[in-house]
Structures are given as C-alpha cells and as structure tokens.
Design an enzyme around this catalytic site. Structure first.
Site, short mmCIF file in Angstrom:
data_model
loop_
_atom_site.label_atom_id
_atom_site.label_comp_id
_atom_site.label_asym_id
_atom_site.label_seq_id
_atom_site.Cartn_x
_atom_site.Cartn_y
_atom_site.Cartn_z
N ASP A 13 -18.17 8.57 -11.91
CA ASP A 13 -17.32 8.20 -10.66
C ASP A 13 -16.28 6.73 -11.41
O ASP A 13 -15.89 6.10 -10.37
CB ASP A 13 -17.89 7.59 -9.59
CG ASP A 13 -18.83 9.03 -8.80
OD1 ASP A 13 -18.48 10.06 -9.46
OD2 ASP A 13 -19.99 8.60 -8.62
N LYS A 16 -12.27 9.18 -13.87
CA LYS A 16 -11.89 10.11 -14.89
C LYS A 16 -10.78 10.96 -14.57
O LYS A 16 -9.97 11.19 -15.42
CB LYS A 16 -12.99 10.92 -15.65
CG LYS A 16 -14.30 9.86 -15.96
CD LYS A 16 -15.47 10.66 -16.40
CE LYS A 16 -16.30 11.37 -15.18
NZ LYS A 16 -16.79 10.38 -14.60
N GLY A 40 -17.37 15.24 -9.25
CA GLY A 40 -16.28 15.15 -8.38
C GLY A 40 -15.25 14.23 -8.66
O GLY A 40 -15.76 12.97 -8.91
N HIS A 41 -14.44 14.74 -9.19
CA HIS A 41 -13.23 14.02 -9.50
C HIS A 41 -12.03 13.84 -8.49
O HIS A 41 -11.47 15.11 -8.25
CB HIS A 41 -12.53 14.47 -11.06
CG HIS A 41 -13.60 14.45 -12.05
ND1 HIS A 41 -13.56 14.93 -13.14
CD2 HIS A 41 -15.24 14.10 -12.18
CE1 HIS A 41 -14.46 14.93 -14.02
NE2 HIS A 41 -15.63 14.43 -13.16
N GLN A 228 -19.68 13.44 -15.44
CA GLN A 228 -20.72 12.34 -15.63
C GLN A 228 -20.44 11.31 -16.79
O GLN A 228 -19.18 10.90 -16.82
CB GLN A 228 -22.21 13.14 -16.01
CG GLN A 228 -22.73 14.07 -15.10
CD GLN A 228 -21.86 15.28 -14.74
OE1 GLN A 228 -21.75 15.74 -15.86
NE2 GLN A 228 -21.46 15.61 -13.66
P1 GDP Z 1 -14.52 10.42 -11.45
O1 GDP Z 1 -15.80 11.07 -11.17
O2 GDP Z 1 -14.99 9.41 -12.60
O3 GDP Z 1 -13.36 11.22 -11.65
O4 GDP Z 1 -14.36 9.45 -10.26
P2 GDP Z 1 -14.36 9.74 -8.85
O5 GDP Z 1 -13.20 10.28 -8.32
O6 GDP Z 1 -15.33 10.29 -8.25
O7 GDP Z 1 -14.23 8.31 -8.15
C1 GDP Z 1 -13.32 7.41 -8.54
C2 GDP Z 1 -12.43 7.09 -7.14
O8 GDP Z 1 -11.86 5.91 -7.40
C3 GDP Z 1 -11.65 7.95 -6.40
O9 GDP Z 1 -11.55 7.99 -5.49
C4 GDP Z 1 -10.31 7.66 -7.21
O10 GDP Z 1 -9.31 7.83 -6.27
C5 GDP Z 1 -10.48 6.13 -7.05
N1 GDP Z 1 -9.73 5.39 -8.00
C6 GDP Z 1 -9.43 5.49 -9.31
N2 GDP Z 1 -8.77 4.76 -9.94
C7 GDP Z 1 -8.61 3.58 -9.06
C8 GDP Z 1 -7.82 2.40 -9.03
O11 GDP Z 1 -7.76 1.74 -10.22
N3 GDP Z 1 -7.98 1.58 -7.75
C9 GDP Z 1 -8.84 2.14 -6.84
N4 GDP Z 1 -8.57 1.48 -5.81
N5 GDP Z 1 -9.15 3.41 -6.82
C10 GDP Z 1 -8.99 4.09 -7.86
P1 IMO Z 2 -18.54 12.50 -11.94
O1 IMO Z 2 -18.35 13.44 -13.05
C1 IMO Z 2 -22.19 10.26 -10.65
C2 IMO Z 2 -26.07 11.83 -11.22
C3 IMO Z 2 -26.86 12.57 -9.93
C4 IMO Z 2 -28.32 12.12 -10.43
C5 IMO Z 2 -28.18 12.49 -11.92
C6 IMO Z 2 -28.80 14.25 -11.98
O2 IMO Z 2 -18.13 12.58 -10.76
O3 IMO Z 2 -18.74 10.94 -12.71
P2 IMO Z 2 -27.65 16.51 -11.37
O4 IMO Z 2 -27.14 17.00 -10.38
O5 IMO Z 2 -26.60 16.49 -12.56
O6 IMO Z 2 -29.06 17.10 -12.09
O7 IMO Z 2 -28.16 14.76 -10.93
O8 IMO Z 2 -26.94 12.59 -12.01
N1 IMO Z 2 -24.54 12.56 -11.01
C7 IMO Z 2 -23.56 11.99 -11.11
N2 IMO Z 2 -23.40 10.65 -10.55
N3 IMO Z 2 -21.20 11.02 -10.67
C8 IMO Z 2 -21.22 12.12 -11.28
O9 IMO Z 2 -20.20 12.98 -12.00
C9 IMO Z 2 -22.61 12.74 -11.33
N4 IMO Z 2 -23.21 14.07 -11.60
C10 IMO Z 2 -24.43 13.83 -11.50
O10 IMO Z 2 -26.36 11.49 -8.67
O11 IMO Z 2 -28.67 10.97 -10.28
MG MG Z 3 -16.94 11.57 -9.41
#
Ligand code: GDP
Ligand code: IMO
Ligand code: MG
Length: 432
Positions: A13, A16, A40-41, A228
């Site tokens: 998270d 990416k 979840g991106h 991840q």
């Molecule tokens: P990912 O799984 O690595 O793609 O990241 P997620 O989407 O799960 O979580 C990142 C969160 O941060 C999302 O809600 C993005 O919209 C938000 N985000 C990404 N870059 C920035 C930033 O520079 N500033 C802020 N405030 N939010 C950001």
């Molecule tokens: P993105 O791509 C954050 C964590 C789960 C758990 C562990 C194992 O959005 O960064 P799983 O269901 O994969 O067997 O769970 O990995 N986990 C993540 N945490 N971001 C993710 O994906 C994750 N995908 C799995 O919370 O601790």
């Molecule tokens: Mg994510």
C-alpha cells in the site's frame, strides 16, 4: 528493450498503483507478475471536467486505465475468475476499455476449496493467525508448489480439469471435513464453478511470455508491477507474516518469463512513513496520537479488506534493505503531504536489539521482533505541500526530510508524492 519493474519497499500500500499510472502513457505493456486479488491498488484521476475518478484495482494491472497500454496478467499471478470478470464488468460500466487484456495460460486459478481453506485455517490458528485477506491466495500457491494446482489452460479441457480437481479434492476434502469439520465441495461443483466463465475467458488467454519477449525485441516498453511488497515477500519478507508469492523484483522474472538480463530499471515505492495490514512485527509502529494522526491524515484503511492499517514512523533500515534485495535504481517517496502538521518527525536509522546496534535488517526473526528503533528526529512543517510541483517549492524542512531518507536508503528518490492525484507529484529525476 526497456523492461522496468515497480515494487513496494515496505509492507504494501505504498502507492504502487499511482506510480504505475504516473508512468502509464510512456509504457506499452503493464504486467502484473505476482499475487492476486489480495492486492488493492488505488488510482485517482482528475478528468478534464475537473471531476475526480477513483479506481480500486485488485486483479487487473493498473495499466488497464491507460488508453493504448496493453495490460497483462502474468504466469506468476493466481486468478479468481469470478473476481476478474466482476472487475472487468465494473470498469467497462465506467467506460474503461478492457478488451486488450492478456492472461497467461500458465497462471494458476483460485478454486472454491482454497478460499474456504484460507479462511478456516486462519480461524484455526487463532492468536497465531497471519491476518490474510481470505482470498485463497496462500492455499493456491501451496497447490502450485505441491504440483496439484489448476492452471488457466486447464479450463479449456474439461477432462483434464476434472482429473485435476479430483486429485486436489482427494486431499482437500479430507482436510476440510476431518480437520476443520467443514463440508467439502464436490468435484462437479468445483468444476462447474471454474468453467462458468471459460468461454468468455478464452479470447484473453495466450502465451504472455512470448508476447512480452517479442514486444521487448521491437523496442516496446514493458512495466512489471508487483502486488504486495518486499517485506511481504515469501523469501525476503518477515516470514511467516508474509504473502505466499515473490513480491520483489526477482519475482518479475519468474512471474512473467522475462529474464533478468532484460531488466534495466527497478523502481521501489516507499511511503514517507510506514504502514502494515495484518499480523507480524513492525518496529516503528505507533500506538499513540501520532499513529492515529497518520491513519486519519493518510486515510490508512485497506483498499481490499477495509481494515485499519497499522501506522508508524519512517524506517530507513527497511528502505535500505529494499534497495539491496530489489536492486533499486529509483525510489518514489509517496504521501509526504500526510506528514504536514506534525511538529517532529522521527526517522528510524537503526535498531537496538537487546543492547546491540543493528544497522541492517536482523536475519533472525526473534531479533526483528525485539528490535527497538533508534530514531533521529527531524523538524516538521506546517505549510500545505499538495500544490508543490518542484522540489524547490517544498518547505525547507520537507526537502531535508526527503534528503535525509534518501541518504540512508541507498538509491535516489526520483519522485515525491504530495497527493493522491496523478499530477500531485514532485519530479526530481524523470523516471523515463
Ligand atoms: P498500492 O497497493 O501500493 O497501489 O497502494 P494503495 O492504493 O493500496 O494505497 C495507497 C493510497 O495512497 C491510495 O489511497 C492512493 O490514492 C494514496 N496515495 C498515493 N500516493 C499518494 C500521495 O503522494 N499522497 C497522498 N495523500 N495519497 C497518496
Ligand atoms: P498491495 O498490492 C498490504 C498482507 C495481508 C496479510 C499477508 C498475507 O495492495 O500492496 P494473503 O491474503 O496475501 O495471504 O495475506 O499479506 N497483504 C497485503 N498487505 N497490501 C497488500 O497488497 C497486501 N496483500 C497481502 O494483510 O498480512
Ligand atoms: Mg494496496
């Protein structure tokens, strides 16, 4: 022949999805190479009208939102076919063209029994649980290694599929009924579920390794996007509190069929602080008002499960480790804007483990569990930085924070995120 890899530097998270989207228009292919719908991106796009569109992608590569870009699901991914079509239908309903999607014939498929086993195993583990997303990811990768997995190509030969499901269920139904006291699905039920969308799936399926190799030969740009992150990697993460796939840059090779010699850039995404979802050690975790501040200001709730993310200070032992195991060429430091308003910003530079200083990640799991952060305190800033578009526009303290983290992380910080939208970034060194 540029092949680029994007990985997460911490526990996921990091942003990416936004970084992939940021590169989108300069890229011909975006390939997801590991994981499944545990990811979840989030991608936030401001339309010409000024309206903001937010997309949450789980199984589809973030490049699906870039017109002209071909999204690819590589062989290293585990695919929940129902979720795939839910996501495709959801995007099509919002006017996104998904027709270019390609899916590897060798990707593994998540069967119903593996979703059940994921959930019941967690319940059975009680306080020793991993905190998985419950999507069947771990059991499906276990089947792959155990050579009893179901692959996408099996869905096009009902006889073979039935034989494979029979083989897998022979073992699984015993586990479900005798250990967990659950009803196991019948072979027919599972086969029917897997075949429900086979016809619709067929046009997407191909030899994605060959497709990507030919693309690189032509000089196309291929971006491989990790689900991840480094510390959730099954080999290099905080095992056993990890996911079950290779989430580091090396996983891009096994998960796509692109060899290491063709990769010339590895971009790691690091949050300007640290978060984690699920169980496991987290040295800089905060249980105080500052942790609550980060969760609120950064809206730190899981994109996939909605769980509140655990929050803590920036840890440069981790980013330095990520630079080492991924061969990072560039960092993107995201969410710097979230830190605005905090008077003091402690940054972890090393750990104290039972009186011994560790500058590098302790190799021993117990040591990492006992690691107490050694902090250096940096001054904060109060100015709103979400409108900054150049490094010079950032307040001095914000610039110093970035430079401090960069000096300790072992690779240059090329882009700094100052907000969730595509344009909300400060580019110090263009990624391409
Ligand atoms: P990912 O799984 O690595 O793609 O990241 P997620 O989407 O799960 O979580 C990142 C969160 O941060 C999302 O809600 C993005 O919209 C938000 N985000 C990404 N870059 C920035 C930033 O520079 N500033 C802020 N405030 N939010 C950001
Ligand atoms: P993105 O791509 C954050 C964590 C789960 C758990 C562990 C194992 O959005 O960064 P799983 O269901 O994969 O067997 O769970 O990995 N986990 C993540 N945490 N971001 C993710 O994906 C994750 N995908 C799995 O919370 O601790
Ligand atoms: Mg994510």
């Amino acid at each position: 022949m540029p092949a680029i890899v994007i990985v997460g530097a911490q526990w996921g998270d990091e942003g990416k999805g936004k970084a992939t989207d940021h590169l989108g228009s300069q890229v011909d292919y975006v390939v997801k190479f590991n994981g499944g719908n545990n990811a979840g991106h989030t991608v936030v796009i401001r339309q010409e009208s000024g309206d903001v569109e937010k997309y949450a992608l789980h199984l589809l590569p973030s490049g699906i939102l870039t017109p002209g870009c071909t999204p690819v699901i590589g062989n290293g991914v585990v695919v929940d076919i129902d979720v795939l079509f839910q996501e495709i239908d959801g995007l099509e309903g919002r006017g996104v063209d998904t027709s270019k999607l390609k899916l590897s014939a060798n990707a593994h498929v998540i069967a119903d029994y593996n979703r059940t086993i994921d959930k019941v195993t967690e319940r059975f583990l009680g306080s020793r649980k991993i905190g998985t997303t419950g999507r069947g990811i771990g059991p499906t990768y276990a089947d792959k290694m155990n050579r009893i997995g179901i692959r996408v190509q099996d869905l096009f030969d009902e006889k073979i599929l039935t034989q494979k499901v029979e083989g897998a269920l022979e073992l699984k139904s015993q586990i479900l009924t005798k250990i967990y006291n659950r009803r196991a699905p019948s072979v027919e039920q599972t086969v029917e579920g897997l075949l429900a969308h086979a016809e619709r799936l067929a046009p997407y399926v191909c030899d994605t390794g060959l497709l990507l190799s030919q693309a690189l030969d032509r000089g196309d740009v291929v971006l491989m996007e990790a689900g991840q992150a480094t510390l959730l990697d099954v080999d290099h993460g905080t095992y056993p509190f990890v996911t079950s796939s290779s989430a580091i840059s090396a996983g891009a090779c096994t998960g796509t069929g692109i060899p290491p010699t063709r990769i010339d850039q590895v971009i790691a995404i690091a949050k300007a602080y640290t978060t984690r979802v699920g169980e496991g050690p987290f040295p800089t975790e905060l249980h105080d008002d500052n942790g609550e501040f980060l969760r609120k200001a950064g809206w730190e709730y899981g994109t996939t499960t909605g769980r509140p993310r655990r929050c803590g200070w920036m840890d440069t032992v981790i980013t330095r480790y990520a630079a080492r195991v991924n061969g990072v060429t560039d960092f993107v430091l995201t969410k710097l804007d979230t830190l605005t308003g905090l008077a003091e910003l402690p940054v972890c530079v090393a750990y104290d483990v039972d009186g011994v200083r560790h500058d590098e990640m302790p190799v021993n799991q117990t040591d990492f569990h006992h690691a107490v952060p050694i902090y250096e305190n940096l001054p904060g800033w109060t100015e709103d930085i979400s409108g900054c578009r150049s490094f010079e526009e950032l307040p001095k303290a914000a610039q110093e924070y970035v430079e401090f983290v960069e000096a300790r992380s072992g690779a240059k910080i090329s882009v700094v995120g100052v907000g969730p939208e595509r344009e909300q970034a400060v580019v110090r060194h263009p990624l391409r």
